[in-house]
Design a protein around this motif. Structure first.
Motif, PDB file in Angstrom:
ATOM      1  N   VAL A  87      13.461 -27.628  61.834  1.00 21.95           N
ATOM      2  CA  VAL A  87      13.685 -26.687  60.738  1.00 21.95           C
ATOM      3  C   VAL A  87      13.867 -27.468  59.443  1.00 21.95           C
ATOM      4  CG1 VAL A  87      15.187 -24.904  59.804  1.00 21.95           C
ATOM      5  CG2 VAL A  87      14.675 -24.953  62.254  1.00 21.95           C
ATOM      6  N   GLU A  88      13.185 -27.034  58.395  1.00 25.63           N
ATOM      7  CA  GLU A  88      13.348 -27.631  57.079  1.00 25.63           C
ATOM      8  C   GLU A  88      13.470 -26.506  56.050  1.00 25.63           C
ATOM      9  OE1 GLU A  88      11.144 -30.639  53.875  1.00 25.63           O
ATOM     10  OE2 GLU A  88      10.338 -30.373  55.909  1.00 25.63           O
ATOM     11  N   LEU A  89      14.494 -26.598  55.205  1.00 24.71           N
ATOM     12  CA  LEU A  89      14.765 -25.586  54.190  1.00 24.71           C
ATOM     13  C   LEU A  89      14.894 -26.279  52.840  1.00 24.71           C
ATOM     14  CD1 LEU A  89      15.433 -22.627  53.437  1.00 24.71           C
ATOM     15  CD2 LEU A  89      17.836 -23.177  53.895  1.00 24.71           C
ATOM     16  N   THR A  90      14.128 -25.793  51.879  1.00 21.54           N
ATOM     17  CA  THR A  90      14.201 -26.312  50.513  1.00 21.54           C
ATOM     18  C   THR A  90      14.460 -25.160  49.561  1.00 21.54           C
ATOM     19  OG1 THR A  90      11.812 -26.095  50.183  1.00 21.54           O
ATOM     20  CG2 THR A  90      12.610 -28.198  51.058  1.00 21.54           C
ATOM     21  N   ALA A  91      15.256 -25.420  48.513  1.00 20.20           N
ATOM     22  CA  ALA A  91      15.565 -24.415  47.501  1.00 20.20           C
ATOM     23  C   ALA A  91      16.277 -25.105  46.346  1.00 20.20           C
ATOM     24  CB  ALA A  91      16.427 -23.292  48.077  1.00 20.20           C
ATOM     25  N   ASP A  92      16.469 -24.379  45.270  1.00 22.29           N
ATOM     26  CA  ASP A  92      17.209 -24.944  44.145  1.00 22.29           C
ATOM     27  C   ASP A  92      18.710 -24.969  44.429  1.00 22.29           C
ATOM     28  OD1 ASP A  92      16.808 -25.759  41.167  1.00 22.29           O
ATOM     29  OD2 ASP A  92      18.560 -24.419  41.163  1.00 22.29           O
ATOM     30  N   ARG A  93      19.216 -23.984  45.190  1.00 27.56           N
ATOM     31  CA  ARG A  93      20.632 -23.920  45.544  1.00 27.56           C
ATOM     32  C   ARG A  93      20.731 -23.677  47.047  1.00 27.56           C
ATOM     33  NH1 ARG A  93      20.677 -25.390  41.024  1.00 27.56           N
ATOM     34  NH2 ARG A  93      21.803 -24.546  39.207  1.00 27.56           N
ATOM     35  N   ILE A  94      21.532 -24.519  47.739  1.00 23.72           N
ATOM     36  CA  ILE A  94      21.733 -24.360  49.177  1.00 23.72           C
ATOM     37  C   ILE A  94      23.220 -24.482  49.468  1.00 23.72           C
ATOM     38  CG2 ILE A  94      21.325 -25.378  51.463  1.00 23.72           C
ATOM     39  CD1 ILE A  94      18.583 -26.158  50.603  1.00 23.72           C
ATOM     40  N   LEU A  95      23.711 -23.561  50.304  1.00 24.95           N
ATOM     41  CA  LEU A  95      25.104 -23.578  50.778  1.00 24.95           C
ATOM     42  C   LEU A  95      25.070 -23.841  52.276  1.00 24.95           C
ATOM     43  CD1 LEU A  95      27.928 -21.163  49.792  1.00 24.95           C
ATOM     44  CD2 LEU A  95      27.548 -21.690  52.190  1.00 24.95           C
ATOM     45  N   LEU A  96      25.687 -24.955  52.725  1.00 25.92           N
ATOM     46  CA  LEU A  96      25.698 -25.346  54.123  1.00 25.92           C
ATOM     47  C   LEU A  96      27.097 -25.156  54.693  1.00 25.92           C
ATOM     48  CD1 LEU A  96      24.245 -26.628  56.535  1.00 25.92           C
ATOM     49  CD2 LEU A  96      24.828 -28.877  55.604  1.00 25.92           C
ATOM     50  N   ASP A  97      27.232 -24.161  55.602  1.00 27.02           N
ATOM     51  CA  ASP A  97      28.511 -23.831  56.235  1.00 27.02           C
ATOM     52  C   ASP A  97      28.553 -24.523  57.593  1.00 27.02           C
ATOM     53  OD1 ASP A  97      30.762 -22.700  57.422  1.00 27.02           O
ATOM     54  OD2 ASP A  97      30.474 -20.793  56.376  1.00 27.02           O
ATOM     55  N   LEU A  98      29.361 -25.586  57.712  1.00 29.44           N
ATOM     56  CA  LEU A  98      29.424 -26.338  58.956  1.00 29.44           C
ATOM     57  C   LEU A  98      30.229 -25.616  60.033  1.00 29.44           C
ATOM     58  CD1 LEU A  98      30.018 -29.902  57.484  1.00 29.44           C
ATOM     59  CD2 LEU A  98      27.872 -28.887  58.235  1.00 29.44           C
ATOM     60  N   ASP A  99      31.141 -24.763  59.619  1.00 30.99           N
ATOM     61  CA  ASP A  99      31.956 -24.041  60.593  1.00 30.99           C
ATOM     62  C   ASP A  99      31.103 -23.016  61.329  1.00 30.99           C
ATOM     63  OD1 ASP A  99      34.059 -23.099  62.056  1.00 30.99           O
ATOM     64  OD2 ASP A  99      34.890 -21.869  60.444  1.00 30.99           O
ATOM     65  N   ARG A 100      30.318 -22.240  60.595  1.00 26.98           N
ATOM     66  CA  ARG A 100      29.469 -21.204  61.203  1.00 26.98           C
ATOM     67  C   ARG A 100      28.094 -21.753  61.621  1.00 26.98           C
ATOM     68  NH1 ARG A 100      30.368 -16.005  57.153  1.00 26.98           N
ATOM     69  NH2 ARG A 100      32.649 -15.836  57.418  1.00 26.98           N
ATOM     70  N   GLU A 101      27.831 -23.004  61.277  1.00 30.49           N
ATOM     71  CA  GLU A 101      26.545 -23.616  61.584  1.00 30.49           C
ATOM     72  C   GLU A 101      25.390 -22.805  60.995  1.00 30.49           C
ATOM     73  OE1 GLU A 101      25.936 -24.789  65.589  1.00 30.49           O
ATOM     74  OE2 GLU A 101      28.061 -25.135  65.957  1.00 30.49           O
TER      75      GLU A 101
END
Length: 855
Positions: A87-101
């Protein structure tokens, strides 16, 4: 400027950020892993830690990153990228939630208010673009808003979509189209749809819109194939009306893919007045091995009504098979086939024939297998051939034809111990050999039937022919001499026999089986030379002219062999003669000996021209121009004839004028006078009318090809798709090149033939001009034309006008044939993409012989 986190900077409660820390960039990966292990060890169990670290999550950002340790969240700003497994995701703004994966991605607005940096999601080669994306790494499910994805040739747009773990996308509201524009020219607005990768696209109620204008085309549901290799489906027919056959539906049927290497297309034609037709097209291809197609046609055409006296029924068929073996499949064996066989009247209607098929008078077939022995000069081939004439309805078959060929080799070199040193004269003597066996049938089309096969077998003639040649080459400073000895051996398995019966004054003709052999030989030599003349100019752009003369002379002796049998075989028991080998497929030797002297003279004139512009170094540049490509004259003289020794004289010339006009001239002249029956007599033409020779025939051809410069490119050669295809079926005109604004080809031909009888002669002339070309009348409009005029008959040759309009995702094609038996009008507008090739409107209107299209 690039921003990266630094583990040596103080970390506040909420975030850590460093703008310039270049010396520590190499330790970035290890530092990030240390931070995540620390965070996870505080907030998660050991089992959760093992599961979370099973696959590494890689992420980066061009602008900056912000870490929220309490919420276990990473914020990425500017060209952000997150990678996890495939999986690869690109965008100008990304929020990565490690708790909810899970990860969320958004775009932004630039300083002018234009959206930039829209999220782009890729997994397993499938790409999805949207305004916002929310994806869970653990469940592999996502929620997407304003999604834009491409499946094969289809573009799917949806307002709200959910992506499932199996790759399916379920959507509410949106549209489907094959147009790649952000605002498509046409689309199907749907209430809901499901996209199943590499399978199909299923949609709910839909309405077709062109731009934003709705159309009456509404569907309660539908599905589109989404297979990479194609899928089975119906083929929508073309409709029209004919004065002869009534209303019709053409080429309707079913398409069926048969695996990765085969596909099948079954279509039918039906007419309101009882006529019908069937067609099967099979295509196959195996990479690096072979490819081909087979086209089978059968039709039953009814003219008039059965109860009327002028009723007739015409049943026709045609078989086409093309097979091409890839040269990489085998170094020693080749198998190729080109079969074109069928009824002579199959292409005389306006519906299933192209212009080329309609104008063809002959059809030929050739199926050939050959084998080469590596490193050896010989080869073997087995072939089957066929030829038929649609005018005379003659039908010739050769089955089989076995050919063993030995390329030229030098026997003297076989006994030479070493390859060094000067060659002996006998080492330059070369030998060639060829043996062929053929079984031939010459008949007519009406004799071809299954019931008549025994009679056709009896009519077959066969034989074996061996030909050999021994030759060498002797070169001197003045000329080259090529002596040659040729032998021919013919073997036949039946011969002709005639018997005269005086009781009833008749001659019986029989064919006697047996073993009959005829041997023939000839010997000769050819001498050729070259003479050069050069003239230089001291001033002007033309610097030199070179004249090349190539004379040749040959002497050939044929001993002759008379196989004729004389007897009372003429009319009424008069003396006549025949040869038992008159029915032989390879003919027979000439009954008379001859000593043939052949004389030839070839000339060419070319010049050397200085260019107007020097090269980059300032040195002059030169180009070669040809004033006369070819001027040749040849004639033969038989030393052993008692009279009429000279043969007709042939004169031909070829050149290119002004680097534009191609000129070809040819003529044949008879130096002898003729009697009242048109036979040559031993008197020169000077004694009859004072001329040096009588003109038997002459031809002249003049043609030119003009085209404009390419848009933004210099003038170059055109390719095969640089013009509108001038076919009556406009669906074959889709490949059009608009880079050349216009193109014109014109060919003029003239011919004359005379038949002399004593002092008088009859003359027949032919004169015609053919022209074709295409023109960009608007930016995406191209008009193609093809026509001609027969000046002697005062009639137009087959004429076709074709208009093509490129509508980006659609195309428009109209074709008009205004004259002749094939007068017709064809109109078609369709989607370019093959997945929606049946979304079209097509009309064919033939006019026959009774309705004039143009007055």
């Amino acid at each position: 400027m690039s921003f990266e986190p630094c583990i040596y900077a103080p970390i506040p409660d909420r975030m850590a950020r460093c703008c310039e820390c270049i010396p520590h960039r190499k330790r970035f990966g290890a530092a990030v892993r240390a931070i995540f292990i620390t965070v996870l060890s505080v907030t998660m169990s050991r089992a959760a830690i093992a599961q979370a670290l099973q696959s590494e999550v890689k992420y980066s950002a061009r602008d900056s990153m912000r870490y929220d340790l309490a919420k276990q969240t990473v914020y990425l700003f500017g060209a952000a990228t997150v990678k996890y497994q495939d999986v690869e995701l690109t965008a100008d703004r990304i929020l990565l939630d490690l708790d909810r994966e899970e990860v969320q991605a958004f775009g932004t607005l630039d300083s002018t208010g234009v959206p930039v940096g829209a999220p782009q999601f890729t997994q397993g080669g499938q790409e999805v673009k949207a305004d916002s994306i929310r994806y869970n790494f653990k469940t592999k499910e996502g929620l997407i808003r304003e999604v834009r994805t491409q499946e094969s040739q289809m573009y799917a747009l949806a307002h709200l979509s959910k992506r499932h773990a199996n790759g399916e996308i379920h959507s509410l509201g949106g549209s489907l189209t094959t147009c790649d524009r952000p605002h498509p020219h046409y689309r199907f607005d749907v209430s809901k749809m499901i996209v199943i990768p590499d399978d199909k696209i299923v949609m709910g109620p839909a309405i077709m819109k062109i731009g934003n204008v709705p159309t009456p085309l509404v569907a309660p549901f539908g599905f589109f194939p989404n297979h990479k290799g194609g899928s089975a489906g119906l083929l929508i027919p073309t409709w029209g009306n004919s004065d002869q056959f009534g209303f019709f539906l053409l080429n309707g049927g079913y398409y069926l893919p048969l695996g990765e290497n085969f596909d099948q297309q079954l279509t039918a034609d039906i007419y309101s007045r009882g006529s019908w037709g069937l067609r099967s097209i099979t295509r196959y291809k195996s990479r690096y091995r072979f490819s081909g197609n087979m086209d089978l046609q059968y039709s039953d055409k009814l003219n008039s009504i059965r109860e009327y006296p002028d009723f007739s029924e015409q049943r026709t068929y045609f078989i086409r098979w093309n097979h091409l073996m890839d040269p990489r499949a085998s170094l020693t064996d080749r198998f190729n086939a080109s079969v074109n066989i069928g009824s002579s009247q199959n292409f005389t209607n306006n519906f299933n024939s192209t212009t080329a098929d309609y104008l063809s008078n002959t059809f030929q077939s050739n199926v050939n297998w050959s084998h080469l022995w590596p490193g050896k000069p010989y080869s073997l081939s087995v072939a089957a051939r066929h030829s038929q004439n649609t005018l005379t309805r003659s039908f010739d078959v050769t089955l089989p034809s076995v050919n063993f060929n030995v390329q030229r080799f030098f026997p003297g070199l076989l006994f030479r111990p070493e390859s060094t040193g000067k060659q002996k004269w006998y080492e330059r003597v070369g030998v060639t050999w060829n043996s062929v066996f053929e079984n031939r049938l010459n008949t007519t089309e009406d004799q071809i039937s299954i019931q008549n096969i025994p009679n056709l077998i009896d009519q077959m003639r066969n034989g074996v022919r061996h030909t050999g040649s021994v030759s060498t080459s002797i070169k001197t400073r003045a000329f080259t001499l090529n002596p040659q000895l040729n032998i021919t051996d013919r073997t036949y398995f039946d011969a002709l026999n005639k018997t005269y019966y005086p009781t009833n004054d008749s001659v019986a003709v029989d064919t006697i089986a047996g073993f009959y052999n005829i041997f023939d030989w000839n010997i000769g030599a050819t001498a050729t030379s070259k003479l050069y003349g050069m003239y230089s100019f001291r001033s002007g752009r033309l610097t030199a002219i070179r004249h090349v003369i190539t004379p040749s002379a040959s002497l050939t002796y044929l001993p002759g062999k008379d196989t004729r049998i004389s007897g009372p075989y003429g009319p009424g028991g008069s003396v006549g003669s025949y040869s038992p080998y008159d029915i032989g497929i390879y003919g027979q030797p000439s009954p008379n000996s001859s000593g043939l002297v052949a004389l030839g003279l070839v000339q060419s004139v070319e010049g050397k021209m200085r260019s107007r512009k020097p090269d980059a170094k300032g040195d002059p540049q030169f180009t070669k121009i040809k004033f006369l490509d070819y001027l040749g004259i040849n004639a033969n003289y038989d030393l052993l004839k008692d009279s009429v020794n000279w043969s007709p004289v042939n004169i031909a010339a070829r050149t290119r004028l002004f680097d534009l006009l191609d000129l070809n001239l040819a003529s044949n002249w008879n130096p002898y006078a003729t009697d009242s029956l048109g036979r040559n007599v031993d008197r020169p033409t000077r004694s009859v009318d004072g001329s040096l020779a009588h003109l038997n025939n002459a031809t002249a051809a003049l043609g030119f090809d003009l085209q404009s410069k390419r848009y933004g490119k210099p003038v170059g050669e055109t390719s095969s798709d640089d013009q509108v295809v001038g076919e009556a079926d406009p669906s074959k005109g889709a490949r059009v090149n608009f880079s050349i604004p216009w193109h014109l080809r014109v060919n003029y031909s003239w011919g004359i033939a005379r038949n002399y009888r004593a002092k008088e002669y009859t003359e027949q002339q032919s004169q015609s001009v053919l022209f074709s070309g295409d023109l960009n009348i608007l930016k995406y409009w191209k008009l193609g034309f093809s026509s001609g005029y027969d000046m002697e008959a005062g009639e137009w040759t087959p004429t076709s006008l074709n208009l093509y309009w490129d509508l980006h995702c659609w195309e428009f094609n109209a074709n008009v044939i205004p004259f002749g038996v094939r007068k017709s009008f064809t109109f078609r507008i369709n989607v370019k993409a093959s997945v929606l090739e049946d979304l079209k409107y097509e009309l064919r209107k033939p006019f026959g012989n009774t309705n004039e299209l143009l007055y």
